[in-house]
Design a protein around this motif. Structure first.
Motif, mmCIF file in Angstrom:
data_model
loop_
_atom_site.group_PDB
_atom_site.id
_atom_site.type_symbol
_atom_site.label_atom_id
_atom_site.label_comp_id
_atom_site.label_asym_id
_atom_site.label_seq_id
_atom_site.Cartn_x
_atom_site.Cartn_y
_atom_site.Cartn_z
ATOM 1 N N ILE A 222 -51.183 -79.548 -72.768
ATOM 2 C CA ILE A 222 -52.051 -79.211 -73.872
ATOM 3 C C ILE A 222 -51.923 -80.415 -75.012
ATOM 4 N N GLU A 223 -50.626 -80.448 -75.429
ATOM 5 C CA GLU A 223 -50.586 -81.547 -76.399
ATOM 6 C C GLU A 223 -51.037 -82.828 -76.092
ATOM 7 N N ASP A 224 -51.021 -83.381 -74.949
ATOM 8 C CA ASP A 224 -51.953 -84.762 -74.436
ATOM 9 C C ASP A 224 -53.149 -84.450 -74.605
ATOM 10 N N ALA A 225 -53.760 -83.304 -74.276
ATOM 11 C CA ALA A 225 -55.111 -83.123 -74.217
ATOM 12 C C ALA A 225 -55.738 -83.274 -75.780
ATOM 13 N N LYS A 226 -54.948 -82.250 -76.442
ATOM 14 C CA LYS A 226 -55.450 -82.316 -78.067
ATOM 15 C C LYS A 226 -55.156 -84.019 -78.628
ATOM 16 N N LEU A 227 -54.339 -84.587 -78.113
ATOM 17 C CA LEU A 227 -54.285 -85.936 -78.685
ATOM 18 C C LEU A 227 -55.327 -86.786 -78.045
ATOM 19 N N SER A 228 -55.857 -86.602 -76.773
ATOM 20 C CA SER A 228 -57.155 -87.408 -76.257
ATOM 21 C C SER A 228 -58.278 -86.965 -76.953
ATOM 22 N N LEU A 229 -58.245 -85.587 -77.461
ATOM 23 C CA LEU A 229 -59.674 -85.125 -78.134
ATOM 24 C C LEU A 229 -59.370 -84.979 -79.698
ATOM 25 N N LYS A 230 -58.498 -85.817 -80.073
ATOM 26 C CA LYS A 230 -58.005 -85.674 -81.416
ATOM 27 C C LYS A 230 -59.401 -85.984 -82.453
ATOM 28 N N ASP A 231 -60.062 -86.810 -82.351
ATOM 29 C CA ASP A 231 -61.341 -87.191 -83.074
ATOM 30 C C ASP A 231 -62.024 -86.014 -83.258
ATOM 31 N N SER A 258 -56.195 -82.917 -65.977
ATOM 32 C CA SER A 258 -57.827 -82.893 -65.946
ATOM 33 C C SER A 258 -58.339 -81.527 -66.168
ATOM 34 N N ILE A 259 -57.703 -80.619 -65.706
ATOM 35 C CA ILE A 259 -58.099 -79.111 -66.024
ATOM 36 C C ILE A 259 -58.062 -78.868 -67.277
ATOM 37 N N ILE A 260 -56.855 -78.959 -67.841
ATOM 38 C CA ILE A 260 -56.729 -78.334 -69.124
ATOM 39 C C ILE A 260 -57.801 -79.333 -69.982
ATOM 40 N N TYR A 261 -57.844 -80.690 -69.940
ATOM 41 C CA TYR A 261 -58.659 -81.612 -70.854
ATOM 42 C C TYR A 261 -60.023 -81.077 -70.662
ATOM 43 N N ASN A 262 -60.636 -80.826 -69.366
ATOM 44 C CA ASN A 262 -61.880 -80.543 -69.279
ATOM 45 C C ASN A 262 -62.162 -79.290 -69.890
ATOM 46 N N LEU A 263 -61.484 -78.207 -69.958
ATOM 47 C CA LEU A 263 -61.708 -76.900 -70.277
ATOM 48 C C LEU A 263 -61.712 -77.079 -71.926
ATOM 49 N N ILE A 264 -60.701 -77.761 -72.479
ATOM 50 C CA ILE A 264 -60.680 -77.765 -73.986
ATOM 51 C C ILE A 264 -61.825 -78.478 -74.526
ATOM 52 N N PRO A 277 -64.895 -74.068 -83.885
ATOM 53 C CA PRO A 277 -64.380 -73.667 -82.633
ATOM 54 C C PRO A 277 -63.035 -73.009 -82.888
ATOM 55 N N GLU A 278 -62.691 -71.847 -82.318
ATOM 56 C CA GLU A 278 -61.527 -71.124 -82.038
ATOM 57 C C GLU A 278 -61.184 -71.275 -80.631
ATOM 58 N N ILE A 279 -60.239 -71.772 -80.364
ATOM 59 C CA ILE A 279 -59.795 -71.597 -78.739
ATOM 60 C C ILE A 279 -58.620 -71.361 -78.584
ATOM 61 N N GLN A 280 -58.405 -70.318 -77.521
ATOM 62 C CA GLN A 280 -57.268 -69.819 -77.321
ATOM 63 C C GLN A 280 -56.488 -69.879 -75.924
ATOM 64 N N ILE A 281 -55.692 -70.474 -75.786
ATOM 65 C CA ILE A 281 -55.030 -70.894 -74.316
ATOM 66 C C ILE A 281 -53.903 -69.860 -74.065
ATOM 67 N N LYS A 282 -54.011 -69.394 -72.905
ATOM 68 C CA LYS A 282 -52.961 -68.415 -72.624
ATOM 69 C C LYS A 282 -52.388 -68.514 -71.137
ATOM 70 N N THR A 283 -51.164 -68.402 -70.681
ATOM 71 C CA THR A 283 -50.674 -68.365 -69.428
ATOM 72 C C THR A 283 -49.937 -67.083 -69.270
ATOM 73 N N THR A 293 -55.576 -68.935 -69.085
ATOM 74 C CA THR A 293 -56.990 -68.611 -69.748
ATOM 75 C C THR A 293 -57.450 -69.450 -70.886
ATOM 76 N N VAL A 294 -58.510 -70.040 -71.045
ATOM 77 C CA VAL A 294 -58.980 -70.784 -71.874
ATOM 78 C C VAL A 294 -60.442 -70.060 -72.424
ATOM 79 N N LYS A 295 -59.935 -69.395 -73.706
ATOM 80 C CA LYS A 295 -61.247 -68.644 -74.207
ATOM 81 C C LYS A 295 -61.824 -69.220 -75.608
ATOM 82 N N ASP A 296 -63.106 -69.372 -75.600
ATOM 83 C CA ASP A 296 -63.421 -70.125 -77.073
ATOM 84 C C ASP A 296 -64.615 -69.028 -77.731
ATOM 85 N N ASN A 297 -64.980 -69.181 -78.895
ATOM 86 C CA ASN A 297 -66.003 -68.558 -79.646
ATOM 87 C C ASN A 297 -67.257 -69.314 -79.896
#
Length: 359
Positions: A222-231, A258-264, A277-283, A293-297
């Motif tokens: 998740i942190e890797d995906a957030k870094l790639s999507l930081k901008d 790839s799964i987590i990156y694409n969903l975020i 965006p409010e994004i909630q990730i749960k396992t 679960t990846v939930k957004d508003n």
């Protein structure tokens, strides 16, 4: 003038023919059945006896009474078809125990009377061949998914670097900003190099993304995906929260990334126009699965769109950047490892993706 053959000669020839047929059935190693025109089981080979668990007591029974042993639902219909048409039938079948056979139903014709007196059914095990074909089909699908996934994985760091370079150009000599951007650029380059290294690995490995599972930490991915999507996260003021009741999973590292990156990325891309965006990730563990679960508003979607969003090149909005392959990638990766993905969405309120990973 020769003497016409008597009844004794005819009986003798019939006995001889019957013995030849009996000898053939007793010595062939292929499962075969002889069903007469009254749909009664008259003979079967030892191989058929073993495979279909038949016994001598089944001889003379209507084929309907022993069809459960054979485990092929339309066999009676197919026998009738061959008897009525005098034309043989060949088809690939899968029995209820999931074994594949080539089934041949041949009309048993009494030549002198020019009539069909039943059928001979042959079963040839082609399970290995079918499984090999399925493996090749899966390999082709995997290569297709690999190409699309690499496109996404490379595009993320490049897009991030573009945004950072833009910030760097606007830093106006601010040393603190320049230092922070340089550090983030270094990390983005590292992520891009990691993706390219994966590409090199795939080039020498026909299995592509269908690699052996390994222990993968959800938090790190998740942190890797957030870094790639930081901008994008900074631009949209997205808030991403995590509740990781399951911290690790045995899965393909590349696929999880790839799964987590694409969903975020999707949750940010399809944000509502009037809120951040409010994004909630749960396992969590659910039965025999691990549920992500990846939930957004975000803007959500209409009911009729939910059935097509996993199709390749499907885009929900023409005014939003994208190629329409992100969710196609996710679905193929999840199902390729025996899992399942579901979507729930309400237009104007948001979307929830549920990914069930097999333990």
């Amino acid at each position: 003038m020769g003497k016409a053959p008597g009844n004794a000669d005819k009986i003798g020839k019939l006995i001889e023919l019957n013995e030849e047929l009996e000898n053939y059935f007793n010595n062939t190693i292929i499962p075969q059945l002889f069903v007469d025109a009254d749909m009664k089981l008259r003979k079967f080979t030892p191989a058929a006896m073993t495979h279909f668990k038949l016994s001598e007591g089944d001889l003379g029974k209507h084929i309907d009474d022993v069809s459960n042993n054979i485990r092929f639902p339309t066999i009676i219909e197919n026998i009738h078809e061959v008897i009525e048409s005098n034309v043989s039938l060949e088809k690939e079948i899968q029995t209820t125990d999931r074994v594949w056979y080539q089934m041949n139903i041949l009309p048993y014709i009494i030549r002198r009377e020019n009539r069909t007196n039943g059928v001979i059914i042959t079963f040839i095990d082609i399970n290995d061949r079918i499984q090999t074909l399925k493996s090749y089909e899966k390999l082709n699908r995997n290569h297709e998914v690999v190409i699309h996934a690499l496109y996404h994985d490379i595009k993320g760091p490049i897009s991030n670097m573009e945004g950072l370079v833009s910030i760097l150009g606007e830093a106006n000599g601010d040393g603190a900003v320049i230092k922070e951007v340089e550090e983030m650029l270094t990390l983005a380059v590292s992520k891009l190099k990691e993706t390219v290294d994966d590409l090199v690995d795939i080039g020498g490995n026909d299995r592509g993304f269908d690699q052996e599972p390994e222990r993968v930490n959800f938090g790190n991915v998740i942190e890797d995906a957030k870094l790639s999507l930081k901008d994008k996260i900074t631009e949209t003021k997205a808030n991403i929260t995590s509740e990781l009741n399951v911290t690790e999973i045995s899965f393909s590292r590349r696929n999880i990334r790839s799964i987590i990156y694409n969903l975020i990325s999707n949750a940010i891309k399809y944000k509502s126009s009037d809120r951040s965006p409010e994004i909630q990730i749960k396992t969590e563990e659910v039965g025999e699965s691990i549920l992500l679960t990846v939930k957004d508003n975000g803007m959500g979607m209409e009911d009729d769109k939910r059935s097509v969003i996993f199709d390749r090149f499907t885009r929900l909005r023409d005014d939003i950047e994208g190629s329409g392959i992100g969710l196609f990638i996710v679905k193929n990766m999840v199902e390729g490892m025996g899992g399942e993905i579901q979507v729930e969405s309400t237009e104007g309120e948001g979307t929830t993706f549920k990914v069930y990973f097999r333990k």
